[in-house]
Design a protein around this motif. Structure first.
Motif, PDB file in Angstrom:
ATOM      1  N   LEU A  23      44.174 -86.656  16.458  1.00  0.00           N
ATOM      2  CA  LEU A  23      44.340 -85.717  17.565  1.00  0.00           C
ATOM      3  C   LEU A  23      43.982 -86.398  18.878  1.00  0.00           C
ATOM      4  O   LEU A  23      43.069 -87.214  18.934  1.00  0.00           O
ATOM      5  CB  LEU A  23      43.422 -84.507  17.388  1.00  0.00           C
ATOM      6  CG  LEU A  23      43.550 -83.705  16.101  1.00  0.00           C
ATOM      7  CD1 LEU A  23      42.435 -82.669  16.026  1.00  0.00           C
ATOM      8  CD2 LEU A  23      44.902 -83.043  16.017  1.00  0.00           C
ATOM      9  N   LEU A  24      44.687 -86.021  19.936  1.00  0.00           N
ATOM     10  CA  LEU A  24      44.349 -86.471  21.280  1.00  0.00           C
ATOM     11  C   LEU A  24      44.489 -85.274  22.208  1.00  0.00           C
ATOM     12  O   LEU A  24      45.587 -84.736  22.380  1.00  0.00           O
ATOM     13  CB  LEU A  24      45.264 -87.608  21.740  1.00  0.00           C
ATOM     14  CG  LEU A  24      45.059 -88.087  23.181  1.00  0.00           C
ATOM     15  CD1 LEU A  24      43.641 -88.634  23.380  1.00  0.00           C
ATOM     16  CD2 LEU A  24      46.102 -89.124  23.559  1.00  0.00           C
ATOM     17  N   LEU A  25      43.385 -84.859  22.779  1.00  0.00           N
ATOM     18  CA  LEU A  25      43.356 -83.710  23.677  1.00  0.00           C
ATOM     19  C   LEU A  25      43.607 -84.157  25.108  1.00  0.00           C
ATOM     20  O   LEU A  25      42.940 -85.061  25.605  1.00  0.00           O
ATOM     21  CB  LEU A  25      41.995 -83.018  23.572  1.00  0.00           C
ATOM     22  CG  LEU A  25      41.780 -81.791  24.439  1.00  0.00           C
ATOM     23  CD1 LEU A  25      42.756 -80.689  24.075  1.00  0.00           C
ATOM     24  CD2 LEU A  25      40.345 -81.305  24.276  1.00  0.00           C
ATOM     25  N   ASP A  26      44.584 -83.532  25.761  1.00  0.00           N
ATOM     26  CA  ASP A  26      44.894 -83.788  27.167  1.00  0.00           C
ATOM     27  C   ASP A  26      44.623 -82.490  27.924  1.00  0.00           C
ATOM     28  O   ASP A  26      45.523 -81.698  28.176  1.00  0.00           O
ATOM     29  CB  ASP A  26      46.352 -84.224  27.314  1.00  0.00           C
ATOM     30  CG  ASP A  26      46.746 -84.558  28.755  1.00  0.00           C
ATOM     31  OD1 ASP A  26      45.906 -84.398  29.657  1.00  0.00           O
ATOM     32  OD2 ASP A  26      47.903 -84.961  28.951  1.00  0.00           O
ATOM     33  N   GLU A  27      43.340 -82.271  28.239  1.00  0.00           N
ATOM     34  CA  GLU A  27      42.937 -81.032  28.905  1.00  0.00           C
ATOM     35  C   GLU A  27      43.576 -80.884  30.279  1.00  0.00           C
ATOM     36  O   GLU A  27      43.919 -79.779  30.684  1.00  0.00           O
ATOM     37  CB  GLU A  27      41.419 -80.977  29.052  1.00  0.00           C
ATOM     38  CG  GLU A  27      40.699 -80.675  27.766  1.00  0.00           C
ATOM     39  CD  GLU A  27      39.213 -80.526  27.988  1.00  0.00           C
ATOM     40  OE1 GLU A  27      38.752 -79.368  28.052  1.00  0.00           O
ATOM     41  OE2 GLU A  27      38.535 -81.568  28.108  1.00  0.00           O
ATOM     42  N   GLU A  28      43.731 -81.981  30.988  1.00  0.00           N
ATOM     43  CA  GLU A  28      44.281 -81.943  32.338  1.00  0.00           C
ATOM     44  C   GLU A  28      45.667 -81.302  32.370  1.00  0.00           C
ATOM     45  O   GLU A  28      45.999 -80.547  33.267  1.00  0.00           O
ATOM     46  CB  GLU A  28      44.338 -83.358  32.903  1.00  0.00           C
ATOM     47  CG  GLU A  28      44.783 -83.440  34.347  1.00  0.00           C
ATOM     48  CD  GLU A  28      44.756 -84.871  34.860  1.00  0.00           C
ATOM     49  OE1 GLU A  28      45.743 -85.279  35.489  1.00  0.00           O
ATOM     50  OE2 GLU A  28      43.751 -85.566  34.617  1.00  0.00           O
ATOM     51  N   LEU A  85      46.078 -92.530  18.497  1.00  0.00           N
ATOM     52  CA  LEU A  85      46.645 -91.908  19.695  1.00  0.00           C
ATOM     53  C   LEU A  85      45.619 -92.172  20.793  1.00  0.00           C
ATOM     54  O   LEU A  85      44.538 -91.589  20.794  1.00  0.00           O
ATOM     55  CB  LEU A  85      46.832 -90.400  19.514  1.00  0.00           C
ATOM     56  CG  LEU A  85      47.907 -89.934  18.536  1.00  0.00           C
ATOM     57  CD1 LEU A  85      47.779 -88.436  18.282  1.00  0.00           C
ATOM     58  CD2 LEU A  85      49.286 -90.264  19.071  1.00  0.00           C
ATOM     59  N   GLN A  86      45.936 -93.070  21.689  1.00  0.00           N
ATOM     60  CA  GLN A  86      44.971 -93.495  22.699  1.00  0.00           C
ATOM     61  C   GLN A  86      45.614 -93.433  24.086  1.00  0.00           C
ATOM     62  O   GLN A  86      46.690 -93.988  24.277  1.00  0.00           O
ATOM     63  CB  GLN A  86      44.525 -94.939  22.396  1.00  0.00           C
ATOM     64  CG  GLN A  86      43.527 -95.495  23.342  1.00  0.00           C
ATOM     65  CD  GLN A  86      42.183 -94.794  23.238  1.00  0.00           C
ATOM     66  OE1 GLN A  86      41.730 -94.463  22.158  1.00  0.00           O
ATOM     67  NE2 GLN A  86      41.546 -94.570  24.361  1.00  0.00           N
ATOM     68  N   THR A  91      50.736 -91.795  32.381  1.00  0.00           N
ATOM     69  CA  THR A  91      52.075 -91.451  31.906  1.00  0.00           C
ATOM     70  C   THR A  91      52.361 -91.862  30.463  1.00  0.00           C
ATOM     71  O   THR A  91      53.368 -91.439  29.904  1.00  0.00           O
ATOM     72  CB  THR A  91      53.151 -92.096  32.808  1.00  0.00           C
ATOM     73  OG1 THR A  91      52.985 -93.524  32.776  1.00  0.00           O
ATOM     74  CG2 THR A  91      53.054 -91.579  34.231  1.00  0.00           C
ATOM     75  N   HIS A  92      51.490 -92.673  29.858  1.00  0.00           N
ATOM     76  CA  HIS A  92      51.776 -93.200  28.526  1.00  0.00           C
ATOM     77  C   HIS A  92      50.577 -93.074  27.583  1.00  0.00           C
ATOM     78  O   HIS A  92      49.431 -93.108  28.018  1.00  0.00           O
ATOM     79  CB  HIS A  92      52.182 -94.674  28.597  1.00  0.00           C
ATOM     80  CG  HIS A  92      53.516 -94.890  29.220  1.00  0.00           C
ATOM     81  ND1 HIS A  92      53.710 -94.847  30.580  1.00  0.00           N
ATOM     82  CD2 HIS A  92      54.724 -95.150  28.668  1.00  0.00           C
ATOM     83  CE1 HIS A  92      54.996 -95.072  30.842  1.00  0.00           C
ATOM     84  NE2 HIS A  92      55.625 -95.260  29.700  1.00  0.00           N
ATOM     85  N   VAL A  93      50.901 -92.989  26.308  1.00  0.00           N
ATOM     86  CA  VAL A  93      49.909 -92.984  25.229  1.00  0.00           C
ATOM     87  C   VAL A  93      50.255 -94.127  24.286  1.00  0.00           C
ATOM     88  O   VAL A  93      51.428 -94.353  23.963  1.00  0.00           O
ATOM     89  CB  VAL A  93      49.927 -91.636  24.462  1.00  0.00           C
ATOM     90  CG1 VAL A  93      49.056 -91.693  23.233  1.00  0.00           C
ATOM     91  CG2 VAL A  93      49.494 -90.502  25.370  1.00  0.00           C
ATOM     92  N   TYR A  94      49.240 -94.865  23.869  1.00  0.00           N
ATOM     93  CA  TYR A  94      49.404 -95.945  22.898  1.00  0.00           C
ATOM     94  C   TYR A  94      49.289 -95.328  21.508  1.00  0.00           C
ATOM     95  O   TYR A  94      48.358 -94.567  21.231  1.00  0.00           O
ATOM     96  CB  TYR A  94      48.317 -96.993  23.121  1.00  0.00           C
ATOM     97  CG  TYR A  94      48.409 -98.209  22.243  1.00  0.00           C
ATOM     98  CD1 TYR A  94      49.482 -99.079  22.335  1.00  0.00           C
ATOM     99  CD2 TYR A  94      47.397 -98.497  21.334  1.00  0.00           C
ATOM    100  CE1 TYR A  94      49.552-100.209  21.547  1.00  0.00           C
ATOM    101  CE2 TYR A  94      47.461 -99.627  20.534  1.00  0.00           C
ATOM    102  CZ  TYR A  94      48.537-100.475  20.649  1.00  0.00           C
ATOM    103  OH  TYR A  94      48.609-101.591  19.865  1.00  0.00           O
ATOM    104  N   VAL A  95      50.239 -95.633  20.633  1.00  0.00           N
ATOM    105  CA  VAL A  95      50.324 -95.010  19.313  1.00  0.00           C
ATOM    106  C   VAL A  95      50.480 -96.081  18.245  1.00  0.00           C
ATOM    107  O   VAL A  95      51.251 -97.021  18.415  1.00  0.00           O
ATOM    108  CB  VAL A  95      51.546 -94.062  19.239  1.00  0.00           C
ATOM    109  CG1 VAL A  95      51.610 -93.350  17.923  1.00  0.00           C
ATOM    110  CG2 VAL A  95      51.536 -93.071  20.375  1.00  0.00           C
ATOM    111  N   CYS A  96      49.742 -95.927  17.146  1.00  0.00           N
ATOM    112  CA  CYS A  96      49.896 -96.842  16.012  1.00  0.00           C
ATOM    113  C   CYS A  96      49.985 -96.042  14.720  1.00  0.00           C
ATOM    114  O   CYS A  96      49.326 -95.012  14.562  1.00  0.00           O
ATOM    115  CB  CYS A  96      48.720 -97.806  15.903  1.00  0.00           C
ATOM    116  SG  CYS A  96      48.585 -98.961  17.271  1.00  0.00           S
ATOM    117  N   GLY A  97      50.789 -96.562  13.796  1.00  0.00           N
ATOM    118  CA  GLY A  97      50.926 -95.946  12.486  1.00  0.00           C
ATOM    119  C   GLY A  97      50.848 -97.005  11.400  1.00  0.00           C
ATOM    120  O   GLY A  97      50.946 -98.208  11.661  1.00  0.00           O
TER     121      GLY A  97
END
Length: 111
Positions: A23-28, A85-86, A91-97
């Motif tokens: 999970l990645l929370l983007d409160e803004e 999810l970082q 404007t961007h999120v770094y994602v790995c799977g």
């Protein structure tokens, strides 16, 4: 109890058992990013079922086949389980799977 008291809204976006893990929370911006099996969801914090955006990001077919040949379970191990999810910048999120035991990463533009 939460459902009976109407104090929560269950996420109805997937009934496939997608093994939610990250999970990645983007409160803004009032959003929640959710990493799952072969998918990344972008949810609205006010109503998680409103304007759901979904990215389908499976492992490459040849990597899935190699994984199965190695004796791994096709459903529970040979997929792209999103683990990272970082935030990268505004404007961007770094994602790995996991990429079926061949990890892969990328950037998602949050438009």
């Amino acid at each position: 109890d939460l459902l009976l008291s109407n104090s929560c809204i269950p996420f109805l976006g997937s009934t496939e058992g997608l093994d939610f893990r990250t999970l990645l929370l983007d409160e803004e911006r009032g959003r929640l990013l959710v990493g799952a099996k072969d998918h990344i969801f972008l949810l609205n914090l006010v109503d998680v079922n409103k304007n759901v955006k979904k990215i389908h990001w499976p492992a490459a077919k040849e990597k899935v086949e190699l994984c199965k040949l190695a004796g791994k379970d096709a459903y529970t191990e040979c997929a792209n389980f999103i683990r990272v999810l970082q935030p990268y910048n505004r404007t961007h999120v770094y994602v790995c799977g996991t990429g079926a035991f061949h990890p892969l990463c990328g950037y998602i533009e949050l438009g």
